[in-house]
Design a protein around this motif. Structure first.
Motif, mmCIF file in Angstrom:
data_model
loop_
_atom_site.group_PDB
_atom_site.id
_atom_site.type_symbol
_atom_site.label_atom_id
_atom_site.label_comp_id
_atom_site.label_asym_id
_atom_site.label_seq_id
_atom_site.Cartn_x
_atom_site.Cartn_y
_atom_site.Cartn_z
ATOM 1 N N CYS A 3 49.101 66.829 51.118
ATOM 2 C CA CYS A 3 49.235 65.390 50.972
ATOM 3 C C CYS A 3 48.763 64.643 52.199
ATOM 4 O O CYS A 3 48.353 63.501 52.122
ATOM 5 C CB CYS A 3 50.692 65.024 50.677
ATOM 6 S SG CYS A 3 51.205 65.582 49.067
ATOM 7 N N CYS A 6 45.475 63.063 52.056
ATOM 8 C CA CYS A 6 45.283 61.895 51.216
ATOM 9 C C CYS A 6 45.512 60.604 51.974
ATOM 10 O O CYS A 6 45.016 59.562 51.615
ATOM 11 C CB CYS A 6 46.250 61.935 50.030
ATOM 12 S SG CYS A 6 46.133 63.435 49.061
ATOM 13 N N VAL A 7 46.305 60.670 53.007
ATOM 14 C CA VAL A 7 46.631 59.488 53.790
ATOM 15 C C VAL A 7 46.437 59.816 55.260
ATOM 16 O O VAL A 7 45.702 60.721 55.610
ATOM 17 C CB VAL A 7 48.081 59.027 53.501
ATOM 18 C CG1 VAL A 7 48.163 58.434 52.113
ATOM 19 C CG2 VAL A 7 49.055 60.151 53.639
ATOM 20 N N ASP A 8 47.094 59.079 56.134
ATOM 21 C CA ASP A 8 46.941 59.243 57.580
ATOM 22 C C ASP A 8 47.174 60.696 57.994
ATOM 23 O O ASP A 8 48.287 61.202 57.928
ATOM 24 C CB ASP A 8 47.952 58.335 58.287
ATOM 25 C CG ASP A 8 47.627 58.196 59.769
ATOM 26 O OD1 ASP A 8 46.979 59.106 60.305
ATOM 27 O OD2 ASP A 8 48.019 57.184 60.361
ATOM 28 N N SER A 9 46.090 61.371 58.439
ATOM 29 C CA SER A 9 46.169 62.802 58.745
ATOM 30 C C SER A 9 46.951 63.081 60.025
ATOM 31 O O SER A 9 47.302 64.218 60.286
ATOM 32 C CB SER A 9 44.749 63.379 58.870
ATOM 33 O OG SER A 9 44.029 62.711 59.893
ATOM 34 N N LEU A 87 53.722 61.951 47.157
ATOM 35 C CA LEU A 87 52.278 62.197 47.035
ATOM 36 C C LEU A 87 52.012 63.532 46.355
ATOM 37 O O LEU A 87 51.090 63.665 45.538
ATOM 38 C CB LEU A 87 51.628 62.156 48.415
ATOM 39 C CG LEU A 87 51.672 60.807 49.146
ATOM 40 C CD1 LEU A 87 51.125 60.959 50.556
ATOM 41 C CD2 LEU A 87 50.897 59.750 48.388
ATOM 42 N N LYS A 96 45.603 61.596 41.172
ATOM 43 C CA LYS A 96 44.985 61.422 42.481
ATOM 44 C C LYS A 96 44.322 60.053 42.601
ATOM 45 O O LYS A 96 44.103 59.558 43.713
ATOM 46 C CB LYS A 96 43.953 62.523 42.732
ATOM 47 C CG LYS A 96 44.550 63.920 42.779
ATOM 48 C CD LYS A 96 43.473 64.975 43.004
ATOM 49 C CE LYS A 96 44.064 66.373 42.965
ATOM 50 N NZ LYS A 96 43.036 67.427 43.142
ATOM 51 N N ILE A 99 46.750 57.855 44.349
ATOM 52 C CA ILE A 99 46.799 58.153 45.787
ATOM 53 C C ILE A 99 45.631 57.494 46.503
ATOM 54 O O ILE A 99 45.793 56.888 47.569
ATOM 55 C CB ILE A 99 46.786 59.678 46.018
ATOM 56 C CG1 ILE A 99 48.029 60.323 45.396
ATOM 57 C CG2 ILE A 99 46.718 59.991 47.513
ATOM 58 C CD1 ILE A 99 48.037 61.841 45.475
ATOM 59 N N GLU A 100 44.447 57.591 45.910
ATOM 60 C CA GLU A 100 43.264 56.999 46.533
ATOM 61 C C GLU A 100 43.350 55.477 46.549
ATOM 62 O O GLU A 100 43.037 54.838 47.554
ATOM 63 C CB GLU A 100 41.997 57.450 45.778
ATOM 64 C CG GLU A 100 41.643 58.905 45.977
ATOM 65 C CD GLU A 100 41.355 59.233 47.432
ATOM 66 O OE1 GLU A 100 40.750 58.382 48.134
ATOM 67 O OE2 GLU A 100 41.736 60.319 47.881
ATOM 68 N N ARG A 103 45.988 54.390 49.183
ATOM 69 C CA ARG A 103 45.911 55.067 50.484
ATOM 70 C C ARG A 103 46.150 54.107 51.649
ATOM 71 O O ARG A 103 47.003 54.340 52.504
ATOM 72 C CB ARG A 103 44.539 55.721 50.651
ATOM 73 C CG ARG A 103 44.332 56.394 52.009
ATOM 74 C CD ARG A 103 42.841 56.531 52.315
ATOM 75 N NE ARG A 103 42.149 57.283 51.302
ATOM 76 C CZ ARG A 103 41.747 58.551 51.444
ATOM 77 N NH1 ARG A 103 41.994 59.194 52.560
ATOM 78 N NH2 ARG A 103 41.094 59.153 50.476
ATOM 79 N N ASP A 104 45.431 52.978 51.676
ATOM 80 C CA ASP A 104 45.543 52.046 52.801
ATOM 81 C C ASP A 104 46.926 51.393 52.851
ATOM 82 O O ASP A 104 47.498 51.198 53.930
ATOM 83 C CB ASP A 104 44.461 50.964 52.706
ATOM 84 C CG ASP A 104 43.055 51.525 52.934
ATOM 85 O OD1 ASP A 104 42.950 52.621 53.521
ATOM 86 O OD2 ASP A 104 42.081 50.870 52.522
ATOM 87 N N ASP A 107 49.462 53.963 54.134
ATOM 88 C CA ASP A 107 49.264 54.130 55.583
ATOM 89 C C ASP A 107 49.880 52.959 56.349
ATOM 90 O O ASP A 107 50.554 53.154 57.368
ATOM 91 C CB ASP A 107 47.776 54.211 55.900
ATOM 92 C CG ASP A 107 47.203 55.596 55.673
ATOM 93 O OD1 ASP A 107 47.998 56.525 55.444
ATOM 94 O OD2 ASP A 107 45.966 55.747 55.713
#
Length: 284
Positions: A3, A6-9, A87, A96, A99-100, A103-104, A107
């Motif tokens: 997960c 998909c977002v802030d790594s 997620l 998904k 999630i996309e 995403r912002d 985050d």
């Protein structure tokens, strides 16, 4: 699926509690999951993955926003209700796309949550040891020996008359319980949020939540309740005890709906009310 891809790594989303997600993200999830469709998984699929039962899911059909309701209830009952887990559930449901799309926004909420969590409390200088702050915050604090309580009382000012009755029935009787009543026991001059967190997490075995229409409009009560729930996901340690002492016009808070209520409004059970509450607060 990882997960965090998909977002802030840089953030471990599995360690971010679900309360980090604000209403805007939750509403967007509802817009995408509430419509029933045969093309993509909807809120029912998400609820099944969250381990809600068939009857619970059928009851959620009556909700105007079932996605919002299951998120609140899952947050209250599940010890692993985190942004990362959500997620993962969306990925398992093959959504998904959601999630996309979010995403912002996710985050942004997570960054805001982490920033707020790391902010130093207002009016309190930076200190290296938390022990220093813990001394001298309540009336009977002694150096090196913080005052401890059986229960923190979460209430709004409009319900203070009932809190007085609670003090009379639980402290000034054979029960001899020790309640933490903010207006009575806390010394002035400290940051409200910092002291409240300290008392709930470290000083009090349990928390009594006095539910009323006015409680629902109180930012302080909202913070105290959500903070206590974050310490005991699903209330497995029986930490929170909701109390209703007068009739309400507004709906009971859904975040507490899975907890057993101590109800003073029913004449047929009033004679048992204080005994039940005292027993619950006396448990180890």
């Amino acid at each position: 699926m990882a997960c965090n891809d998909c977002v802030d790594s840089e953030v471990d989303m599995w360690k971010i509690p679900l309360i980090a997600l604000n209403m805007s993200v939750r509403r967007e999830l509802g817009l995408r999951l509430n419509p029933r469709t045969t093309v993509a998984a909807d809120w029912m699929t998400v609820a099944e993955i969250m381990d809600f039962s068939f009857l619970e899911i059928k009851n959620y059909e009556a909700s105007k926003n079932p996605t919002l309701t299951i998120l609140e209830d899952w947050q209250a009952r599940s010890p692993d209700a985190s942004v990362g887990k959500l997620l993962s559930i969306l990925a398992e449901a093959e959504r998904k796309d959601i999630i996309e799309d979010l995403r912002d926004s996710i985050d942004k909420d997570v960054r805001r949550y982490l920033e707020k969590k790391s902010e130093p409390p207002l009016q309190v200088p930076h200190i290296d040891s938390h022990t220093q702050e813990r001394s001298g915050i309540t009336l009977e604090d002694e150096e090196g020996t913080p005052e401890l309580f059986d229960a923190f009382i979460c209430y709004c000012q409009n319900d203070f008359k009932f809190v007085h009755e609670m003090i009379k029935q639980l402290e000034q009787t054979d029960y001899r319980l020790k309640l933490c009543v903010f207006d009575r026991d806390v010394l002035p001059g400290s940051c409200v949020w910092t002291i409240t967190s300290e008392l709930i997490e470290r000083r009090c075995k349990r928390m009594v939540v006095v539910i009323s229409d006015e409680y629902l409009d109180s930012d302080a009560c909202d913070f105290q309740t959500k903070f206590a729930l974050s310490l005991c996901p699903g209330a497995r340690s029986k930490r929170l005890i909701p109390v209703v002492y007068k009739s309400m016009k507004k709906p009971f808070p859904s975040i507490l709906r899975f907890l057993t209520i101590c109800d003073y409004t029913r004449p047929c059970t009033q004679s048992w009310f204080w005994t039940r509450l005292a027993k619950a607060l006396s448990l180890p």
